[in-house]
Design an enzyme around this catalytic site. Structure first.
Site, PDB file in Angstrom:
ATOM      1  N   GLU A  50     -11.283 -23.441  15.017  1.00  0.00           N
ATOM      2  CA  GLU A  50     -11.004 -22.127  14.431  1.00  0.00           C
ATOM      3  C   GLU A  50      -9.815 -22.167  13.481  1.00  0.00           C
ATOM      4  OE1 GLU A  50     -12.950 -19.783  14.382  1.00  0.00           O
ATOM      5  OE2 GLU A  50     -14.319 -20.369  15.975  1.00  0.00           O
ATOM      6  N   TYR A 133      -8.081 -12.641  14.772  1.00  0.00           N
ATOM      7  CA  TYR A 133      -9.394 -13.291  14.727  1.00  0.00           C
ATOM      8  C   TYR A 133      -9.465 -14.506  15.658  1.00  0.00           C
ATOM      9  CZ  TYR A 133     -12.927 -16.606  13.577  1.00  0.00           C
ATOM     10  OH  TYR A 133     -13.924 -17.521  13.715  1.00  0.00           O
ATOM     11  N   ASP A 151     -14.264 -11.699  11.373  1.00  0.00           N
ATOM     12  CA  ASP A 151     -13.780 -12.517  10.266  1.00  0.00           C
ATOM     13  C   ASP A 151     -14.279 -11.900   8.961  1.00  0.00           C
ATOM     14  OD1 ASP A 151     -16.460 -13.097  10.294  1.00  0.00           O
ATOM     15  OD2 ASP A 151     -16.164 -15.178   9.723  1.00  0.00           O
TER      16      ASP A 151
END
Length: 304
Positions: A50, A133, A151
């Site tokens: 991520e 996020y 996102d």
DNA sequence: GAATCGTGGGA
DNA sequence: TTCCCAAGATT
């Protein structure tokens, strides 16, 4: 939802979890086989993916992610690495401060959580480089918890499908509520919706020219039903790169990544003609902890 | 809210 | 060639 109860409606008053169900079913047939989505990938590997994927294309991340986890398979492993090592391993993914923060996050995981990536959103958000996020993405994709994960792809999908607008505006806290309005009520499907909505935005509901012809929710999409009106918001500024400090910083760091010994200031002169800008950028790299000056005044990656 | 922070592939 | 922009976070 693992989070506190939130009305399943958006500011526009819509609540359409049936759209989410369609997207989940589409995902089952259209999803890409990405390495960090495979069974057995732990929360640490998800966190690494991520952070690397922030503002960075999938294709560029894949090889670096694999090498990174082979070298540092746990947070404790990364916590022992030097900044110089992680900056070099980060390669040219861009935004190298992410590499430093990922290392700092690993240190925090060891110190605060016994070396185990925390599963709570609040604890995740408290880690360096982990924001709204990324914290929810790790809780959802790494631990299977149902959370709204928003996102840029999801915000674009929501703008079109739910609000009937061509483009998403600036990110806002209410984005989480908008996504909840589309989320299936079944917890297991809610988890799958989080990744499915991102995938829809990445493959079909893309920026530029969306592929509405193959979209699973084209007949439920508010934007499509409104006749696909053009964006009415202010034109968003394209971020310049050529000539900016970002470009200069990138070149400076490129030299230091390649040099395995400290470099004289003169050794950096060739990267940029403007000495004022060059100096300013070198200073900012020092401030950011991406560059270190040795006792005898040479420049090098920190801790090398 | 706006600006800043890399890089490189594709339209 | 030029321009767009790709799973954000931080200040």
């Amino acid at each position: 939802m693992a989070s506190s109860p939130v009305p399943r409606t958006s500011p526009s008053g819509l609540s359409r979890p049936e759209i989410g169900d369609v997207v989940v079913d589409w995902y089952a047939t259209a999803a890409r086989d990405l390495p960090w989505r495979r069974p057995g990938v732990d929360a640490w590997a998800v966190l690494v993916s991520e952070v690397m994927l922030q503002q960075t294309p999938v294709a560029r991340v894949e090889p670096v992610w694999r090498a990174w986890l082979e070298r540092w398979p746990t947070p404790a492993d990364l916590a022992e690495a030097t900044p110089a090592e992680v900056i070099r391993a980060w390669g040219k993914l861009g935004y190298p401060r992410r590499a430093l923060r990922l290392r700092e996050a690993a240190v925090a995981v060891v110190e605060r959580h016994g070396g185990v990536v925390p599963a709570e959103v609040a604890a995740l958000e408290a880690l360096p480089g982990v924001g709204t996020y990324t914290a929810r993405a790790v809780a959802c994709f790494g631990y299977g918890q149902a959370h709204p994960v928003v996102d840029t792809n999801v915000r674009r999908v929501v703008a079109r499908v739910l609000h009937g607008r061509a483009e998403a505006g600036t990110a806002r806290a209410a984005d989480l509520d908008d996504v909840l309005a589309l989320t299936p009520t079944d917890p297991d499907r809610a988890v799958r919706f989080s990744v499915a909505a991102m995938e829809l935005g990445a493959l079909v509901c893309v920026a530029g020219t969306p592929r509405c012809g193959v979209c699973p929710v084209r007949d439920l999409c508010a934007w499509r039903l409104a006749g696909s009106p053009p964006d009415d918001g202010p034109p968003r500024r394209v971020q310049k790169f050529a000539g900016t400090d970002r470009q200069v910083r990138g070149r400076l760091l490129d030299v230091l990544r390649a040099a395995h010994h400290p470099v004289e200031a003169a050794g950096l002169d060739a990267v940029w003609d403007d000495a004022v800008q060059r100096s300013r950028c070198l200073d900012s790299l020092l401030t950011d902890g991406l560059v270190e000056q040795t006792a005898d005044g040479l420049f090098t990656l920190p801790g090398s």
